[in-house]
Motif scaffolding. Structure first.
Motif, short mmCIF file in Angstrom:
data_model
loop_
_atom_site.label_atom_id
_atom_site.label_comp_id
_atom_site.label_asym_id
_atom_site.label_seq_id
_atom_site.Cartn_x
_atom_site.Cartn_y
_atom_site.Cartn_z
N LYS A 1 -28.12 7.44 9.76
CA LYS A 1 -27.75 6.91 8.46
C LYS A 1 -26.58 7.70 7.86
O LYS A 1 -26.39 8.87 8.17
CB LYS A 1 -28.95 6.98 7.50
N SER A 2 -25.83 7.04 6.99
CA SER A 2 -24.78 7.74 6.24
C SER A 2 -25.42 8.47 5.07
O SER A 2 -26.57 8.21 4.70
CB SER A 2 -23.73 6.74 5.71
N ASP B 1 -19.52 3.29 4.24
CA ASP B 1 -18.44 2.88 5.14
C ASP B 1 -17.70 1.71 4.50
O ASP B 1 -18.28 0.91 3.77
CB ASP B 1 -19.03 2.43 6.49
N LEU B 2 -16.41 1.62 4.78
CA LEU B 2 -15.61 0.52 4.26
C LEU B 2 -15.12 -0.30 5.43
O LEU B 2 -14.33 0.18 6.25
CB LEU B 2 -14.43 1.08 3.45
N ASP C 1 -13.54 -5.65 2.71
CA ASP C 1 -13.55 -4.60 1.68
C ASP C 1 -12.44 -3.60 1.90
O ASP C 1 -11.80 -3.12 0.96
CB ASP C 1 -14.91 -3.88 1.68
N TYR C 2 -12.16 -3.28 3.16
CA TYR C 2 -11.09 -2.34 3.48
C TYR C 2 -9.73 -2.89 3.02
O TYR C 2 -8.93 -2.19 2.41
CB TYR C 2 -11.06 -2.08 4.98
N GLY D 1 -22.32 0.48 -9.04
CA GLY D 1 -20.98 0.78 -9.51
C GLY D 1 -20.59 2.24 -9.40
O GLY D 1 -19.47 2.60 -9.74
N ARG D 2 -21.51 3.09 -8.93
CA ARG D 2 -21.19 4.52 -8.80
C ARG D 2 -21.52 5.01 -7.40
O ARG D 2 -22.55 4.66 -6.83
CB ARG D 2 -21.98 5.34 -9.83
N LEU D 3 -20.64 5.84 -6.88
CA LEU D 3 -20.84 6.41 -5.54
C LEU D 3 -20.59 7.91 -5.59
O LEU D 3 -19.96 8.42 -6.52
CB LEU D 3 -19.87 5.77 -4.54
N ARG D 4 -21.08 8.60 -4.58
CA ARG D 4 -20.81 10.04 -4.50
C ARG D 4 -19.43 10.32 -3.91
O ARG D 4 -18.84 11.36 -4.18
CB ARG D 4 -21.91 10.72 -3.68
N GLN D 5 -18.95 9.42 -3.08
CA GLN D 5 -17.55 9.45 -2.65
C GLN D 5 -16.92 8.13 -3.04
O GLN D 5 -17.44 7.07 -2.72
CB GLN D 5 -17.41 9.65 -1.14
#
Length: 264
Positions: free
Chosen positions: A5-6, A12-13, A17-18, A119-123
């Motif tokens: 797992k990530s 991952d993008l 989305d990328y 709507g929030r990420l750690r990275q």
């Protein structure tokens, strides 16, 4: 076999989305170039003191959200939570202070150790601009106008509300901090634990608190407009007039303080 797992909050993008992110960045670069901003790219890691010194030990970022670790050389390093501090460091490190005015744009990954939610990420990828010049309300407007053009190019400007506030000059802020501190001391028992800590280091940040007990105390908190100097009021009125002349809608929010005690 266990599934690999990530890390939580780090995604991952892939695929469409990328390309969407790539398009957003391309539009941001084009708008920034049109405003004569130059690109800058700083490392994703800095010495921990870069952020402690500039963001302030009482900020939520420093207290709860920074990815900080000690490397093999026993240096304390931090993954950048935002772009401004690293760019300020780069200007000093590269001897560029004599070249002011300077206007930079940047984008890249930022890191916040907070509870991931919608709507929030750690990275996450962040874009931004920095202006280093003599103080002047025209520079504040230039940044707002650039942002408005960027959001308009993304076809989302009509869905966004611009909120503005005025914390005056350094003298105004220091007077206001003392008045706020006196008010909060009278209601200390009602404040959240986090705001009691903020009370000693930076009472302005209590105005920004989302804790229900703090929101209740803030209902009767002193308003900074009551103590602003005449010059500060004139500057703010000038900014609002320019925004109106360029048809940029805005709302005044006396509780908007996040970042305003950090930038000038």
């Amino acid at each position: 076999m266990n599934k690999v797992k990530s890390i939580r909050g780090m995604h991952d993008l892939l695929g469409e989305d990328y390309f969407i992110r790539k398009k957003v960045i391309k539009i941001f670069e084009a708008v920034s170039n049109n405003f004569n901003f130059k690109p800058i790219d700083t490392p994703i890691m800095e010495f921990d003191e870069i952020f402690n010194r500039t963001l302030g030990l009482s900020s939520d970022v420093v207290m709860k959200e920074m990815y900080t670790f000690v490397d093999r050389s026993n240096d304390k390093l931090t993954l950048r939570p935002e772009g401004t501090a690293g760019i300020a460091r780069a200007i000093i490190s590269n001897g560029l202070t004599q070249n002011i005015p300077l206007k930079y744009f940047y984008y890249g990954p930022m890191f916040r150790y907070e509870r991931p939610q919608k709507g929030r990420l750690r990275q996450f990828t962040q874009v931004g601009v920095e202006v280093y010049s003599r103080s002047g309300i025209e520079k504040d407007f230039e940044v707002v106008y650039l942002a408005a053009n960027f959001l308009k190019s993304l076809n989302i400007l009509d869905n966004i509300i611009l909120k503005i506030n005025n914390l005056g000059n350094l003298e105004d802020r220091n007077i206001y901090k003392n008045i706020l501190k006196e008010y909060y001391l009278q209601h200390k028992k009602k404040l959240s634990k986090e705001s009691i800590i903020r009370l000693e280091k930076n009472p302005l940040r209590i105005l920004d608190s989302k804790s229900l007990e703090d929101v209740e105390v803030n209902r009767c908190a002193p308003n900074i407009n009551e103590i602003l100097s005449k010059q500060s009021k004139n500057n703010f009125s000038k900014l609002k007039k320019i925004l109106e002349d360029f048809n940029i809608s805005f709302q005044e929010d006396p509780f908007l303080v996040r970042g305003l005690d950090y930038y000038s």
